[in-house]
Motif scaffolding. Structure first.
Motif, mmCIF file in Angstrom:
data_model
loop_
_atom_site.group_PDB
_atom_site.id
_atom_site.type_symbol
_atom_site.label_atom_id
_atom_site.label_comp_id
_atom_site.label_asym_id
_atom_site.label_seq_id
_atom_site.Cartn_x
_atom_site.Cartn_y
_atom_site.Cartn_z
ATOM 1 N N PHE A 265 29.955 47.864 35.368
ATOM 2 C CA PHE A 265 30.249 47.175 36.450
ATOM 3 C C PHE A 265 30.943 45.747 36.314
ATOM 4 O O PHE A 265 31.876 45.396 36.679
ATOM 5 C CB PHE A 265 29.169 47.064 37.565
ATOM 6 C CG PHE A 265 29.397 46.453 38.866
ATOM 7 C CD1 PHE A 265 30.425 46.640 39.585
ATOM 8 C CD2 PHE A 265 28.746 45.082 38.985
ATOM 9 C CE1 PHE A 265 30.777 45.868 40.609
ATOM 10 C CE2 PHE A 265 29.173 44.187 39.785
ATOM 11 C CZ PHE A 265 30.134 44.708 40.833
ATOM 12 N N LEU A 266 29.780 44.841 35.564
ATOM 13 C CA LEU A 266 30.430 43.522 35.319
ATOM 14 C C LEU A 266 31.556 43.398 34.546
ATOM 15 O O LEU A 266 32.472 42.598 35.032
ATOM 16 C CB LEU A 266 29.330 42.854 34.777
ATOM 17 C CG LEU A 266 28.090 42.398 35.629
ATOM 18 C CD1 LEU A 266 27.037 41.700 34.929
ATOM 19 C CD2 LEU A 266 28.594 41.258 36.932
ATOM 20 N N PRO A 267 31.860 44.148 33.446
ATOM 21 C CA PRO A 267 33.280 43.923 32.924
ATOM 22 C C PRO A 267 34.377 44.294 33.467
ATOM 23 O O PRO A 267 35.327 43.648 33.824
ATOM 24 C CB PRO A 267 32.963 44.356 31.374
ATOM 25 C CG PRO A 267 31.805 45.451 31.679
ATOM 26 C CD PRO A 267 30.867 44.954 32.473
ATOM 27 N N ALA A 268 34.176 45.366 34.436
ATOM 28 C CA ALA A 268 35.283 45.967 35.325
ATOM 29 C C ALA A 268 35.546 44.780 36.251
ATOM 30 O O ALA A 268 36.814 44.571 36.626
ATOM 31 C CB ALA A 268 35.003 47.349 35.742
ATOM 32 N N PHE A 269 34.573 44.644 36.971
ATOM 33 C CA PHE A 269 34.639 43.651 38.136
ATOM 34 C C PHE A 269 35.177 42.355 37.949
ATOM 35 O O PHE A 269 36.354 41.799 38.525
ATOM 36 C CB PHE A 269 33.780 43.873 39.231
ATOM 37 C CG PHE A 269 33.686 42.843 40.259
ATOM 38 C CD1 PHE A 269 34.602 43.038 41.299
ATOM 39 C CD2 PHE A 269 32.769 41.719 40.616
ATOM 40 C CE1 PHE A 269 34.818 42.288 42.407
ATOM 41 C CE2 PHE A 269 32.925 41.025 41.736
ATOM 42 C CZ PHE A 269 33.829 41.333 42.718
ATOM 43 N N LEU A 270 34.391 41.854 37.144
ATOM 44 C CA LEU A 270 34.746 40.273 36.728
ATOM 45 C C LEU A 270 36.076 40.207 36.069
ATOM 46 O O LEU A 270 36.938 39.020 36.082
ATOM 47 C CB LEU A 270 33.810 39.741 35.654
ATOM 48 C CG LEU A 270 32.035 39.761 36.405
ATOM 49 C CD1 LEU A 270 31.413 38.878 35.123
ATOM 50 C CD2 LEU A 270 32.403 38.834 37.748
ATOM 51 N N GLY A 271 36.393 41.160 35.286
ATOM 52 C CA GLY A 271 38.004 41.196 34.787
ATOM 53 C C GLY A 271 39.018 41.197 35.803
ATOM 54 O O GLY A 271 39.902 40.308 35.432
ATOM 55 N N VAL A 272 38.716 41.697 37.045
ATOM 56 C CA VAL A 272 39.901 41.635 38.025
ATOM 57 C C VAL A 272 39.650 40.284 38.744
ATOM 58 O O VAL A 272 40.450 39.528 39.096
ATOM 59 C CB VAL A 272 39.662 42.807 38.890
ATOM 60 C CG1 VAL A 272 40.502 42.632 40.083
ATOM 61 C CG2 VAL A 272 39.940 43.773 38.377
ATOM 62 N N THR A 273 38.236 40.017 39.070
ATOM 63 C CA THR A 273 37.904 38.744 39.851
ATOM 64 C C THR A 273 38.270 37.369 39.015
ATOM 65 O O THR A 273 38.818 36.568 39.892
ATOM 66 C CB THR A 273 36.318 38.613 39.982
ATOM 67 O OG1 THR A 273 35.876 39.988 40.958
ATOM 68 C CG2 THR A 273 35.904 37.247 41.036
ATOM 69 N N ASN A 274 37.963 37.410 37.898
ATOM 70 C CA ASN A 274 38.478 36.125 37.292
ATOM 71 C C ASN A 274 40.063 35.927 37.185
ATOM 72 O O ASN A 274 40.611 34.792 37.075
ATOM 73 C CB ASN A 274 38.050 36.177 35.759
ATOM 74 C CG ASN A 274 36.626 35.795 35.600
ATOM 75 O OD1 ASN A 274 36.071 34.963 36.347
ATOM 76 N ND2 ASN A 274 35.913 36.449 34.622
ATOM 77 N N LYS A 275 40.662 36.965 37.185
ATOM 78 C CA LYS A 275 42.091 36.916 37.307
ATOM 79 C C LYS A 275 42.631 36.521 38.674
ATOM 80 O O LYS A 275 43.800 35.922 39.000
ATOM 81 C CB LYS A 275 42.957 38.263 37.172
ATOM 82 C CG LYS A 275 44.260 38.325 36.981
ATOM 83 C CD LYS A 275 44.810 39.723 36.320
ATOM 84 C CE LYS A 275 46.243 39.835 36.096
ATOM 85 N NZ LYS A 275 46.936 41.072 35.727
ATOM 86 N N ARG A 276 41.804 36.897 39.867
ATOM 87 C CA ARG A 276 42.410 36.579 41.225
ATOM 88 C C ARG A 276 41.801 35.604 42.104
ATOM 89 O O ARG A 276 42.431 34.946 43.137
ATOM 90 C CB ARG A 276 42.468 37.997 41.914
ATOM 91 C CG ARG A 276 43.133 39.071 41.263
ATOM 92 C CD ARG A 276 44.660 38.974 41.309
ATOM 93 N NE ARG A 276 45.367 39.870 40.641
ATOM 94 C CZ ARG A 276 46.723 39.766 40.429
ATOM 95 N NH1 ARG A 276 47.449 38.995 40.840
ATOM 96 N NH2 ARG A 276 47.155 40.874 39.581
#
Length: 297
Positions: free
Chosen positions: A231-242
């Protein structure tokens, strides 16, 4: 066998609590590092933690957990991370719902159950940054045990590269266990997170699984742990981009309308919401998934 499953129950419950602690720490770190945008000068968000309790029909203790909710942060408008361990006897409606999906012969004579899990929903300040849902759980009765859960992304403004990254990360963790898991559980998510009365999905999908019992408890638990770890690598990867993207009032309006769709799904179709309310769990914890603001056109 009872002693074996007592140990397994404790192991699963401890894992869900550990995952909760890791996610809460990561989300508060995200708040601390948000130094641009319209909410950068606000205090960094922090989780408010409260105990939840489930009471059996006879008034006896039937378990509970922790509800952790952050509101009005720099990154998160509202995010909840709940863990719970509940037990007791399944009511007739819950028995029928489960019996429709699996063989639970004997449940009428011995309706005991035990369930533990983690549930997370995040609604973001920036409409360019997608909302997300994740949960994993273990369920036990004297007649059967199983795991379930999943994770899905819910953007109001869709970016193909974000969807691809989120799915690729989930696939990577699924493939560690079985090459058939990701395509199977992706299709299940596409079906499960569909809103029939709107004729559309509530987001861009992810994975969903339930009733997982291959006969190998250790293997199924290991997979469920990796669903949580993904969960964290999947979600944070998108969140940090946006999370630092510029957004408009039209974007915010689109976000609020999309949240209406999310609320409709959770109130009408979601299994976890139905089970939690029907079995007497803390209503605030069960409804934690609802957004702070939404609108309908």
């Amino acid at each position: 066998m009872t002693e074996i499953f007592d140990a397994r129950k404790a192991q699963a419950a401890a894992w869900f609590r550990s995952l909760r602690d890791d996610i809460v720490a990561a989300f508060e770190m995200l708040e601390d590092t948000q130094d641009t945008g319209p909410f950068a000068d606000a205090p960094a968000g922090r989780f408010e933690v409260s105990e939840t309790k489930r009471t059996a029909e006879d008034g006896s203790d039937a378990g509970g957990g922790l509800m952790s909710v952050m509101r009005g942060g720099r990154v998160f408008e509202k995010v909840g991370v709940n863990v719970s361990t509940v037990y007791g006897q399944l009511g007739e409606r819950a028995q029928k719902a489960m019996a429709a999906r699996k063989d639970l012969s004997g449940m009428a004579d011995d309706p005991r159950f035990w369930a533990s899990g983690i549930s997370l929903v995040a609604h973001m300040q920036n409409p360019q940054s997608p909302a997300v849902h994740m949960n994993t759980r273990m369920f036990w009765t004297p007649h059967a045990w199983w795991f379930g859960g999943g994770s899905d992304l819910n953007p109001c403004i869709e970016y193909e590269e974000d969807t691809a990254f989120f799915h690729e990360t989930l696939k990577e963790y699924c493939d560690k266990h079985d090459d058939a898991y990701y395509p199977k559980f992706k299709s299940w998510a596409d079906e499960y997170f569909f809103v029939p009365h709107r004729g559309r999905a509530r987001g861009v999908g992810g994975i969903f699984y339930d009733d997982l019992n291959t006969g190998d408890w250790d293997a199924d638990f290991a997979f469920t742990q990796d669903v949580g770890r993904a969960f964290l690598p999947a979600f944070l990867g998108v969140t940090n981009k946006r999370r630092n993207a510029v957004w408009t009032e039209d974007d915010k309006d689109a976000q609020l309308v999309h949240r209406g769709l999310y609320a409709e799904y959770n109130l009408v179709y979601d299994r976890g919401t139905k089970f939690g309310l029907e079995t007497g769990h803390d209503a605030n914890a069960v409804l934690m998934s609802l957004p702070p603001l939404a609108k309908w056109v």
